[in-house]
Design a protein around this motif. Sequence first.
Motif, PDB file in Angstrom:
ATOM      1  N   SER A  10       0.832  -1.217   0.000  1.00  0.00           N
ATOM      2  CA  SER A  10       0.000   0.000   0.000  1.00  0.00           C
ATOM      3  C   SER A  10       0.859   1.257   0.000  1.00  0.00           C
ATOM      4  O   SER A  10       0.621   2.183   0.759  1.00  0.00           O
ATOM      5  CB  SER A  10      -0.931  -0.017   1.211  1.00  0.00           C
ATOM      6  OG  SER A  10      -0.160  -0.075   2.393  1.00  0.00           O
ATOM      7  N   ILE A  11       1.855   1.267  -0.852  1.00  0.00           N
ATOM      8  CA  ILE A  11       2.754   2.411  -0.946  1.00  0.00           C
ATOM      9  C   ILE A  11       2.256   3.297  -2.079  1.00  0.00           C
ATOM     10  O   ILE A  11       2.112   2.851  -3.209  1.00  0.00           O
ATOM     11  CB  ILE A  11       4.200   1.950  -1.178  1.00  0.00           C
ATOM     12  CG1 ILE A  11       4.642   1.077   0.003  1.00  0.00           C
ATOM     13  CG2 ILE A  11       5.121   3.150  -1.367  1.00  0.00           C
ATOM     14  CD1 ILE A  11       5.949   0.368  -0.193  1.00  0.00           C
ATOM     15  N   LYS A  12       1.982   4.539  -1.746  1.00  0.00           N
ATOM     16  CA  LYS A  12       1.362   5.437  -2.700  1.00  0.00           C
ATOM     17  C   LYS A  12       2.395   6.283  -3.453  1.00  0.00           C
ATOM     18  O   LYS A  12       2.313   7.500  -3.467  1.00  0.00           O
ATOM     19  CB  LYS A  12       0.364   6.345  -1.980  1.00  0.00           C
ATOM     20  CG  LYS A  12      -0.653   5.578  -1.157  1.00  0.00           C
ATOM     21  CD  LYS A  12      -2.048   5.837  -1.605  1.00  0.00           C
ATOM     22  CE  LYS A  12      -3.105   5.210  -0.762  1.00  0.00           C
ATOM     23  NZ  LYS A  12      -3.088   3.805  -0.591  1.00  0.00           N
ATOM     24  N   LEU A  13       3.357   5.617  -4.043  1.00  0.00           N
ATOM     25  CA  LEU A  13       4.370   6.270  -4.863  1.00  0.00           C
ATOM     26  C   LEU A  13       4.427   5.537  -6.199  1.00  0.00           C
ATOM     27  O   LEU A  13       4.105   4.352  -6.273  1.00  0.00           O
ATOM     28  CB  LEU A  13       5.757   6.171  -4.220  1.00  0.00           C
ATOM     29  CG  LEU A  13       6.028   6.885  -2.915  1.00  0.00           C
ATOM     30  CD1 LEU A  13       7.444   6.598  -2.448  1.00  0.00           C
ATOM     31  CD2 LEU A  13       5.828   8.376  -3.067  1.00  0.00           C
ATOM     32  N   ASP A  14       4.891   6.220  -7.207  1.00  0.00           N
ATOM     33  CA  ASP A  14       5.129   5.588  -8.497  1.00  0.00           C
ATOM     34  C   ASP A  14       6.287   4.600  -8.304  1.00  0.00           C
ATOM     35  O   ASP A  14       7.393   5.003  -7.921  1.00  0.00           O
ATOM     36  CB  ASP A  14       5.485   6.665  -9.521  1.00  0.00           C
ATOM     37  CG  ASP A  14       5.782   6.111 -10.899  1.00  0.00           C
ATOM     38  OD1 ASP A  14       6.133   4.920 -11.028  1.00  0.00           O
ATOM     39  OD2 ASP A  14       5.673   6.891 -11.866  1.00  0.00           O
ATOM     40  N   ASP A  51       6.592  11.510   0.541  1.00  0.00           N
ATOM     41  CA  ASP A  51       5.177  11.279   0.874  1.00  0.00           C
ATOM     42  C   ASP A  51       4.857   9.855   1.323  1.00  0.00           C
ATOM     43  O   ASP A  51       3.751   9.582   1.788  1.00  0.00           O
ATOM     44  CB  ASP A  51       4.283  11.659  -0.307  1.00  0.00           C
ATOM     45  CG  ASP A  51       4.257  13.164  -0.538  1.00  0.00           C
ATOM     46  OD1 ASP A  51       4.623  13.929   0.383  1.00  0.00           O
ATOM     47  OD2 ASP A  51       3.867  13.574  -1.647  1.00  0.00           O
ATOM     48  N   ALA A  52       5.816   8.954   1.230  1.00  0.00           N
ATOM     49  CA  ALA A  52       5.589   7.577   1.679  1.00  0.00           C
ATOM     50  C   ALA A  52       5.801   7.422   3.181  1.00  0.00           C
ATOM     51  O   ALA A  52       5.558   6.354   3.728  1.00  0.00           O
ATOM     52  CB  ALA A  52       6.519   6.620   0.927  1.00  0.00           C
ATOM     53  N   PHE A  53       6.222   8.501   3.848  1.00  0.00           N
ATOM     54  CA  PHE A  53       6.564   8.410   5.262  1.00  0.00           C
ATOM     55  C   PHE A  53       5.689   9.327   6.105  1.00  0.00           C
ATOM     56  O   PHE A  53       5.250  10.379   5.659  1.00  0.00           O
ATOM     57  CB  PHE A  53       8.046   8.789   5.468  1.00  0.00           C
ATOM     58  CG  PHE A  53       8.970   7.805   4.827  1.00  0.00           C
ATOM     59  CD1 PHE A  53       9.411   6.703   5.532  1.00  0.00           C
ATOM     60  CD2 PHE A  53       9.368   7.961   3.508  1.00  0.00           C
ATOM     61  CE1 PHE A  53      10.248   5.777   4.942  1.00  0.00           C
ATOM     62  CE2 PHE A  53      10.201   7.036   2.911  1.00  0.00           C
ATOM     63  CZ  PHE A  53      10.644   5.943   3.627  1.00  0.00           C
ATOM     64  N   GLU A  54       5.501   8.920   7.353  1.00  0.00           N
ATOM     65  CA  GLU A  54       4.813   9.731   8.357  1.00  0.00           C
ATOM     66  C   GLU A  54       5.878  10.567   9.048  1.00  0.00           C
ATOM     67  O   GLU A  54       6.768  10.026   9.701  1.00  0.00           O
ATOM     68  CB  GLU A  54       4.098   8.828   9.366  1.00  0.00           C
ATOM     69  CG  GLU A  54       3.450   9.564  10.503  1.00  0.00           C
ATOM     70  CD  GLU A  54       2.440  10.598  10.037  1.00  0.00           C
ATOM     71  OE1 GLU A  54       2.678  11.805  10.272  1.00  0.00           O
ATOM     72  OE2 GLU A  54       1.426  10.203   9.424  1.00  0.00           O
ATOM     73  N   TRP A  55       5.796  11.886   8.888  1.00  0.00           N
ATOM     74  CA  TRP A  55       6.828  12.772   9.432  1.00  0.00           C
ATOM     75  C   TRP A  55       6.424  13.437  10.737  1.00  0.00           C
ATOM     76  O   TRP A  55       7.235  14.094  11.380  1.00  0.00           O
ATOM     77  CB  TRP A  55       7.222  13.834   8.394  1.00  0.00           C
ATOM     78  CG  TRP A  55       7.840  13.177   7.207  1.00  0.00           C
ATOM     79  CD1 TRP A  55       7.260  12.963   5.997  1.00  0.00           C
ATOM     80  CD2 TRP A  55       9.142  12.594   7.126  1.00  0.00           C
ATOM     81  NE1 TRP A  55       8.120  12.283   5.161  1.00  0.00           N
ATOM     82  CE2 TRP A  55       9.285  12.057   5.834  1.00  0.00           C
ATOM     83  CE3 TRP A  55      10.202  12.485   8.019  1.00  0.00           C
ATOM     84  CZ2 TRP A  55      10.444  11.407   5.411  1.00  0.00           C
ATOM     85  CZ3 TRP A  55      11.355  11.843   7.594  1.00  0.00           C
ATOM     86  CH2 TRP A  55      11.472  11.315   6.310  1.00  0.00           C
TER      87      TRP A  55
END
Length: 153
Positions: A10-14, A51-55
């Motif tokens: 469920s990774i929302k990156l290209d 954007d794949a990480f919670e910062w």
Amino acid sequence: MVYQWKSGASIKLDPEVAGAVLERLRTTHNGRLTAEAVVTEAQPRTSPLHDAFEWDDRKAGRKWRLEQASHMIRSIEVIRLTPEQSKPIRAFVSVLRDEDRSYTSTAHALSDPELRAQVVSQAWRDLEAWRQRHAELIEFAAVFTAMDQARGA
């Protein structure tokens, strides 16, 4: 070479962008890809991995981001568009070099005799664990026999 995410990731990156960044990190770090390097790369807002990480540290601290990075590395697959390979394989595998565990490209690991031995050894351990979980299923008797024959047992 084409990158894609494993089914269920469920990774929302290209995946093409992520795969290229991960491979660049691997090559610039002497063939070693680590979760630490991925998090460091992803930290700037301009990073394609950001954007794949919670910062928000109230929600997730550095350890969680390292886990997110490891998940990203384990979740990317590669398809080499050649007659010999058209099915996806893991893009990166975990290996131990100089007492240091990191990831390297599957292609690199399989072309290096020492690293290949590690990958094959881990695969056998995985197969044996699977066999123990399913030993009672007679439907897999032929698979178990083939495993024994392949291993030379």
